[in-house]
Design a protein around this motif. Structure first.
Motif, PDB file in Angstrom:
ATOM      1  N   VAL A   1       6.621  -1.686  -0.138  1.00  0.00           N
ATOM      2  CA  VAL A   1       6.516  -0.519  -0.123  1.00  0.00           C
ATOM      3  C   VAL A   1       6.823   0.332  -1.580  1.00  0.00           C
ATOM      4  O   VAL A   1       6.202   1.449  -2.032  1.00  0.00           O
ATOM      5  N   VAL A   2       7.826  -0.063  -2.214  1.00  0.00           N
ATOM      6  CA  VAL A   2       8.049   0.263  -3.489  1.00  0.00           C
ATOM      7  C   VAL A   2       7.123  -0.011  -4.446  1.00  0.00           C
ATOM      8  O   VAL A   2       6.665   0.900  -5.310  1.00  0.00           O
ATOM      9  N   THR A   3       6.849  -1.445  -4.711  1.00  0.00           N
ATOM     10  CA  THR A   3       5.852  -1.696  -5.488  1.00  0.00           C
ATOM     11  C   THR A   3       4.441  -1.068  -5.478  1.00  0.00           C
ATOM     12  O   THR A   3       3.895  -0.532  -6.552  1.00  0.00           O
ATOM     13  N   GLY A   4       3.807  -1.020  -4.297  1.00  0.00           N
ATOM     14  CA  GLY A   4       2.525  -0.339  -4.010  1.00  0.00           C
ATOM     15  C   GLY A   4       2.647   1.121  -4.476  1.00  0.00           C
ATOM     16  O   GLY A   4       1.718   1.616  -5.132  1.00  0.00           O
ATOM     17  N   SER A   5       3.736   1.620  -3.997  1.00  0.00           N
ATOM     18  CA  SER A   5       4.016   3.144  -4.547  1.00  0.00           C
ATOM     19  C   SER A   5       3.947   3.379  -5.976  1.00  0.00           C
ATOM     20  O   SER A   5       3.295   4.302  -6.437  1.00  0.00           O
ATOM     21  N   VAL A   6       4.742   2.611  -6.803  1.00  0.00           N
ATOM     22  CA  VAL A   6       4.724   2.516  -8.011  1.00  0.00           C
ATOM     23  C   VAL A   6       3.507   2.273  -8.798  1.00  0.00           C
ATOM     24  O   VAL A   6       3.026   3.189  -9.618  1.00  0.00           O
TER      25      VAL A   6
ATOM     26  N   GLU B   1       9.051   5.929   8.019  1.00  0.00           N
ATOM     27  CA  GLU B   1       9.851   5.870   6.657  1.00  0.00           C
ATOM     28  C   GLU B   1       9.097   5.334   5.697  1.00  0.00           C
ATOM     29  O   GLU B   1       9.217   6.065   4.513  1.00  0.00           O
ATOM     30  N   ASN B   2       8.291   4.390   6.147  1.00  0.00           N
ATOM     31  CA  ASN B   2       7.565   4.186   4.784  1.00  0.00           C
ATOM     32  C   ASN B   2       6.336   5.145   4.164  1.00  0.00           C
ATOM     33  O   ASN B   2       6.141   5.460   2.999  1.00  0.00           O
TER      34      ASN B   2
ATOM     35  N   LEU C   1      16.083   2.712  -0.582  1.00  0.00           N
ATOM     36  CA  LEU C   1      17.473   2.161  -0.221  1.00  0.00           C
ATOM     37  C   LEU C   1      17.960   2.974   0.853  1.00  0.00           C
ATOM     38  O   LEU C   1      18.493   2.645   1.578  1.00  0.00           O
ATOM     39  N   LEU C   2      17.679   4.275   0.888  1.00  0.00           N
ATOM     40  CA  LEU C   2      17.984   5.196   1.506  1.00  0.00           C
ATOM     41  C   LEU C   2      17.736   4.935   3.121  1.00  0.00           C
ATOM     42  O   LEU C   2      18.470   4.834   4.038  1.00  0.00           O
ATOM     43  N   PHE C   3      16.368   4.529   3.218  1.00  0.00           N
ATOM     44  CA  PHE C   3      15.830   4.298   4.722  1.00  0.00           C
ATOM     45  C   PHE C   3      15.652   2.801   5.028  1.00  0.00           C
ATOM     46  O   PHE C   3      15.818   2.582   6.179  1.00  0.00           O
TER      47      PHE C   3
END
Length: 455
Positions: free
Chosen positions: A137-142, A382-383, A431-433
């Protein structure tokens, strides 16, 4: 024996033809060339460099880009991630370098660059652990943020760039026709052409657009006529570097920001070439980047970082071989020694380059979307919230970079770059979710990776 990315070769049949490999290498050089030369132009003009100093700065920058790229692509068990990645000067270092140069002198810039590069090399192993913060989810967003924040750059060039704005010709019918004409040409090439011709569609589009502009009298041959045939390279051209604590801390912060951006590019390329990226792979990539930064300081050029521009080209050309990038690095080194060759690439009109960049940067966006759609549970609120905020922040900061002008310089380094702002947002919200759940990818020692690589 440990099996690494470099062991895989990543060399398709199509790359074994020297002419094809050379053509694809030129295509990569042209894709990153504008970003590579704009930094020395901005910094040199801001620090009032003489014409011969500015000429040297551009030439040595291109040579150092080539050397930095080879460090990253060739590599060994100590440095180099071994992916088809290009390195160029870090644009986020422009403002800090100018500020340091005006305050402490040019020698302080290069002292700070060398110190920051050594810092990256020494702490690369620690940075390699950052892979735990980059689940899909982070990699795709970045990756998506990287693409959407680059699109405005492409459209600015398509309209004619900063030079056209100063002349009152930005968005003229000629610039729009030329830029969109190149984009349409590339689209048609990808629709109807096949094989090698389709893989170099961007290069053919750039050449065709430049020829059209030349026939219309919009290509300036002055840079070609005035450039010399050979340019000697001297370490510490601008004098012995000096070291100031405040300047060093500033450039270390810039280096950390660059590493955060490079991590997203490494992960994106790993997905494109179907390679699992472990923390050890990342550490090797960071060490190569640190060595490249030290190299930039020694040759009085710039700090270097992974260029996201070329990710879209790898995706579009469908050629994932490192051989092509090695050739591109070699071309940059030759250009650095021969200003007359460098001048040839300056003949490509800005609007032509912009038209090609729309397609290239758009492919980066589509790569990010593919990663999100294929590996992330989009039914989970969340995602969706992480993606929404990170992409929104990245795009918003890119559109309004003056939003944080009131912040101190050290803080602005973290927030006035859309890619960095979006990346930090994605990491923090994940990290939060989600915590670190699902964030740690298997290492290169993991048997599951070895089995997939053997297959």
């Amino acid at each position: 024996m440990e099996r690494t990315i470099q062991d895989e070769g990543l060399t398709p049949e199509s790359s074994r033809n020297p002419f094809k490999t050379f053509s694809l290498g030129i295509q990569h050089v042209l894709a990153m060339y504008a970003g590579a030369v704009i930094v020395p132009l901005i910094v040199g003009n801001a620090l009032n460099f003489r014409v011969e100093q500015l000429t040297y700065l551009i030439s040595i920058d291109l040579m150092a880009c080539g050397l930095a790229t080879l460090l990253q692509v060739w590599g060994n068990r100590f440095f180099g991630i071994g992916l088809p990645v290009m390195l160029g000067c870090a644009f986020q270092a422009v403002s800090p370098m100018i500020a340091i140069g005006l305050k402490d002198g040019v020698s302080a810039i290069y002292g700070a660059i060398i110190a920051s590069g050594i810092f990256v090399v020494l702490f690369s192993g620690l940075f390699g652990k950052l892979i735990a913060f980059f689940p899909p989810v982070v990699t795709g967003s970045v990756v998506t943020v990287i693409g959407v924040t680059l699109i405005p750059v492409a459209l600015n060039d398509l309209g004619g760039g900063e030079g056209a704005k100063a002349a009152g010709e930005f968005g003229s019918l000629f610039n729009l026709g030329l830029g969109f004409g190149v984009l349409l040409f590339i689209i048609l090439m990808n629709r109807f052409a096949k094989g090698f011709i389709r893989s170099i569609s961007v290069l053919i589009g750039l050449i065709a657009g430049t020829l059209v502009a030349a026939f219309a009298g919009h290509v300036d041959l002055a840079p070609l006529k005035e450039a010399s045939w050979f340019h000697a390279v001297r370490p510490f051209y601008f004098g012995t570097p000096t070291f100031h604590i405040s300047s060093i801390l500033t450039m270390i912060l810039v280096a950390i920001v660059s590493i955060a951006e490079s991590t997203g590019v490494f992960m994106a390329l790993g997905k494109i070439v179907d390679k699992d990226i472990s923390s050890k792979d990342l550490a090797r990539g960071y060490r190569a980047e640190g060595l490249a930064i030290v190299l930039g300081g020694i040759f009085n050029s710039f700090p270097y970082t992974t260029y996201s521009q070329n990710v879209g080209l790898v995706q579009m050309s469908r050629v994932k071989t490192r051989d092509v990038i090695v050739v591109a690095g070699g071309i940059l080194i030759v250009i650095g020694f021969v200003p007359k060759i460098a001048a040839l690439t300056q003949l490509v009109p800005t609007s032509v380059l912009g038209g090609a960049m729309v397609a290239l940067f758009g492919m980066v966006v589509s790569s990010g979307i593919r990663m999100l759609g294929g590996q992330v549970d989009l039914n989970k609120f969340e995602n969706l919230f992480i993606i929404a905020c990170s992409v929104g922040m990245g795009l918003g900061v890119s559109v309004h970079p003056d939003l944080f002008l009131a912040l101190p310089d050290w803080a602005r380094i973290l927030v006035d770059n859309g890619i960095v702002a979006g990346s930090v947002t994605a990491i923090v919200l994940n990290l939060l979710f989600n915590g670190l759940k699902g964030g740690k990818l298997p290492s290169a020692d993991d048997s599951s990776i070895k089995e997939r690589q053997a297959a």
